[in-house]
Design a protein around this motif. Structure first.
Motif, PDB file in Angstrom:
ATOM      1  N   ALA A  14     -27.788  38.638  56.333  1.00 29.20           N
ATOM      2  CA  ALA A  14     -26.862  38.853  55.227  1.00 29.20           C
ATOM      3  C   ALA A  14     -27.644  38.807  53.930  1.00 29.20           C
ATOM      4  N   LEU A  15     -27.333  39.682  52.989  1.00 30.45           N
ATOM      5  CA  LEU A  15     -28.095  39.733  51.753  1.00 30.45           C
ATOM      6  C   LEU A  15     -27.309  40.402  50.656  1.00 30.45           C
ATOM      7  N   PHE A  16     -27.853  40.286  49.430  1.00 33.20           N
ATOM      8  CA  PHE A  16     -27.291  40.969  48.281  1.00 33.20           C
ATOM      9  C   PHE A  16     -28.044  42.262  48.044  1.00 33.20           C
ATOM     10  N   CYS A  17     -27.338  43.227  47.457  1.00 28.08           N
ATOM     11  CA  CYS A  17     -28.018  44.399  46.940  1.00 28.08           C
ATOM     12  C   CYS A  17     -28.798  43.964  45.702  1.00 28.08           C
ATOM     13  N   TYR A  18     -30.045  44.376  45.619  1.00 21.75           N
ATOM     14  CA  TYR A  18     -30.888  43.945  44.497  1.00 21.75           C
ATOM     15  C   TYR A  18     -30.373  44.457  43.156  1.00 21.75           C
TER      16      TYR A  18
ATOM     17  N   CYS B 188     -26.857  46.077  42.342  1.00 28.42           N
ATOM     18  CA  CYS B 188     -25.460  45.851  41.931  1.00 28.42           C
ATOM     19  C   CYS B 188     -24.941  44.491  42.369  1.00 28.42           C
ATOM     20  N   HIS B 189     -25.770  43.704  43.076  1.00 30.04           N
ATOM     21  CA  HIS B 189     -25.414  42.367  43.553  1.00 30.04           C
ATOM     22  C   HIS B 189     -24.212  42.388  44.485  1.00 30.04           C
ATOM     23  N   ASN B 190     -24.009  43.518  45.131  1.00 37.01           N
ATOM     24  CA  ASN B 190     -22.936  43.606  46.107  1.00 37.01           C
ATOM     25  C   ASN B 190     -23.333  42.832  47.363  1.00 37.01           C
ATOM     26  N   PRO B 191     -22.479  41.902  47.847  1.00 39.47           N
ATOM     27  CA  PRO B 191     -22.833  41.176  49.067  1.00 39.47           C
ATOM     28  C   PRO B 191     -22.695  42.072  50.291  1.00 39.47           C
ATOM     29  N   VAL B 192     -23.802  42.333  50.946  1.00 38.56           N
ATOM     30  CA  VAL B 192     -23.829  43.241  52.097  1.00 38.56           C
ATOM     31  C   VAL B 192     -24.131  42.434  53.347  1.00 38.56           C
ATOM     32  N   ILE B 193     -23.344  42.602  54.371  1.00 39.51           N
ATOM     33  CA  ILE B 193     -23.545  41.889  55.626  1.00 39.51           C
ATOM     34  C   ILE B 193     -23.994  42.866  56.697  1.00 39.51           C
ATOM     35  N   LEU B 194     -25.136  42.577  57.298  1.00 37.05           N
ATOM     36  CA  LEU B 194     -25.678  43.455  58.324  1.00 37.05           C
ATOM     37  C   LEU B 194     -25.098  43.012  59.671  1.00 37.05           C
ATOM     38  N   SER B 195     -23.860  43.353  59.899  1.00 42.31           N
ATOM     39  CA  SER B 195     -23.152  42.817  61.052  1.00 42.31           C
ATOM     40  C   SER B 195     -23.751  43.276  62.369  1.00 42.31           C
ATOM     41  N   GLY B 196     -24.425  44.406  62.376  1.00 38.41           N
ATOM     42  CA  GLY B 196     -25.013  44.900  63.607  1.00 38.41           C
ATOM     43  C   GLY B 196     -26.125  44.031  64.126  1.00 38.41           C
ATOM     44  N   LYS B 197     -26.707  43.178  63.251  1.00 39.47           N
ATOM     45  CA  LYS B 197     -27.777  42.289  63.674  1.00 39.47           C
ATOM     46  C   LYS B 197     -27.267  40.896  64.029  1.00 39.47           C
ATOM     47  N   MET B 198     -25.961  40.707  63.945  1.00 38.45           N
ATOM     48  CA  MET B 198     -25.376  39.415  64.254  1.00 38.45           C
ATOM     49  C   MET B 198     -24.654  39.450  65.591  1.00 38.45           C
ATOM     50  N   SER B 199     -24.935  40.442  66.398  1.00 35.56           N
ATOM     51  CA  SER B 199     -24.221  40.612  67.655  1.00 35.56           C
ATOM     52  C   SER B 199     -25.002  40.003  68.810  1.00 35.56           C
ATOM     53  N   GLY B 200     -24.357  39.983  69.966  1.00 34.83           N
ATOM     54  CA  GLY B 200     -25.021  39.513  71.174  1.00 34.83           C
ATOM     55  C   GLY B 200     -25.488  38.074  71.041  1.00 34.83           C
ATOM     56  N   LYS B 201     -26.692  37.808  71.480  1.00 37.47           N
ATOM     57  CA  LYS B 201     -27.213  36.437  71.485  1.00 37.47           C
ATOM     58  C   LYS B 201     -27.489  35.918  70.074  1.00 37.47           C
ATOM     59  N   TYR B 202     -27.508  36.794  69.086  1.00 38.60           N
ATOM     60  CA  TYR B 202     -27.757  36.363  67.711  1.00 38.60           C
ATOM     61  C   TYR B 202     -26.473  36.006  66.962  1.00 38.60           C
ATOM     62  N   ARG B 203     -25.350  36.127  67.611  1.00 43.25           N
ATOM     63  CA  ARG B 203     -24.100  35.739  66.962  1.00 43.25           C
ATOM     64  C   ARG B 203     -23.874  34.248  67.167  1.00 43.25           C
TER      65      ARG B 203
END
Length: 378
Positions: A108-112, A114-129
């Motif tokens: 999970a990170l901010f856009c450098y 516009c400071h929009n909070p962006v969540i990379l949900s595709g990397k939080m799946s499976g065993k990493y959730r």
């Protein structure tokens, strides 16, 4: 939404362009469509534009379909680069169009821009959730106050407390493994008692020896170990404990407005650290049952973990690093309890100047007192 982006890597003199598909998921205000951020003080998600507030449960219900998709996703078996950690990844910000760079552990990170909070949900799946999470209760403003109080009047470089440096403080969810361990413990020891008496001008001592045997099975629950190689283990242990009664079922809503890392150390890597901590706890408990002797000599002891139940969780930490004279200094603050730890750079010229000033002031006082005393005598 599904975005296709490009990753540029240097191979000799050639740039290679890799294309990947990655889900980028943001929490939007149901009222106005602006970005929602998790508010540690209110323990909800709020919109800074229309003032709307929503509980985590409300957002979870609104985005239940998306969360179910995340849980059902496979672990990208055909994309070895997704978790290799060898090069940064670039993601597309749907709000301003910027490309966002993050390392392979970032979830999970901010856009450098516009400071929009962006969540990379595709990397939080499976065993990493994660299974559970503790949300932040200390916001950025209070974290900064605690940091300033912590380093106030200390001999640190001036720019260590500058606004530019303070901007680097980051709310970070750190990946942790919690272990519930069954431990078989054994102690074999010899206890001695001595009695002394005097008779006929002689002193006598009578010593008795006793065989001591202790056997016990312990259940030690909630033993933590952080799963990130990038953060010093002792530093993380120094801000314990967390209150695990506040653990909630994981929802990516908690990540909105914060950073997060996924683990890069599996639970098998945690076992030596867990064993050491569990062994020390069981040793203390078992030895506390042995008393009433003048001395105890341990002949043999063992603490063997016979069963471990693992839980993958996220814990809140405010984190800041500072490089000074080729050495890295780190500051951490427990985002739930406010406990602080870290190392401070010492600005020697400032320290020397202060010592010189103190020495000069002390010398002046000595001469003043001596002159007063001598004047009184003569």
């Amino acid at each position: 939404m599904l975005k296709r982006t490009s990753i540029f890597s240097l191979d000799g003199s050639r740039f290679i362009i890799h294309s990947i598909d990655m889900d980028i998921f943001e929490y939007k205000c149901p009222n106005c469509g602006a970005d929602l951020k998790f508010n540690p003080q209110a323990q909800n998600l709020s919109c800074e534009y229309c003032g709307g507030t929503f509980t985590v449960d409300e957002i979870k219900r609104l985005y239940a379909e998306k969360d179910k998709e995340d849980e059902a996703k496979p672990e990208a078996p055909n994309d070895e680069s997704a978790d290799s950690g060898e090069e940064p990844k670039v993601y597309y910000c749907s709000s301003c169009g910027a490309e966002i760079m993050a390392d392979s552990e970032r979830t999970a990170l901010f856009c450098y821009y516009c400071h929009n909070p962006v969540i990379l949900s595709g990397k939080m799946s499976g065993k990493y959730r994660p299974e559970k999470i503790i949300g932040f209760t200390i916001d950025r403003e209070n974290a900064l106050k605690k940091f300033k109080s912590w380093c106030f009047k200390k001999f640190v470089p001036r720019d260590f407390k500058s606004n530019q440096q303070l901007e680097k403080i980051t709310g970070l969810y750190v990946p942790f493994w919690l272990a519930d361990c069954t431990v078989s413990s054994n102690i074999d020891a010899i206890g001695k008692t001595s009695t002394h008496w005097t008779s006929g001008g002689y002193t006598y001592t009578k010593t008795k020896e006793y065989g001591i045997v202790r056997r016990a099975d312990f259940l030690v629950q909630g033993v933590p170990a952080d799963g990130s190689k990038k953060i010093d283990d002792e530093l993380m242990e120094s801000i314990e404990p967390f209150d695990y009664t506040a653990l909630q079922d994981f929802s990516s809503a908690y990540l909105s407005g914060f950073y997060a890392d996924k683990y890069d150390m599996d639970k098998e890597d945690m076992l030596p650290r867990i064993s050491k901590r569990v062994g020390a706890t069981c040793r203390e408990k078992l030895r506390a049952t042995v008393g009433g002797y003048d001395s105890i000599s341990v002949q043999n002891e063992s603490y063997e973990i016979t069963k471990v139940d693992w839980h993958y969780i996220m814990l809140p930490v405010w984190f800041m690093s500072y490089k000074y004279k080729d050495k890295m200094y780190e500051f951490v603050l427990n985002g739930q309890t406010g406990k602080i730890s870290g190392s401070l750079p010492i600005h020697k010229p400032l320290l020397n100047a202060c010592c010189a000033g103190l020495f000069a002031a002390t010398t002046a006082v000595v001469f003043l007192v001596a002159g007063f005393l001598m004047g009184g005598i003569f």
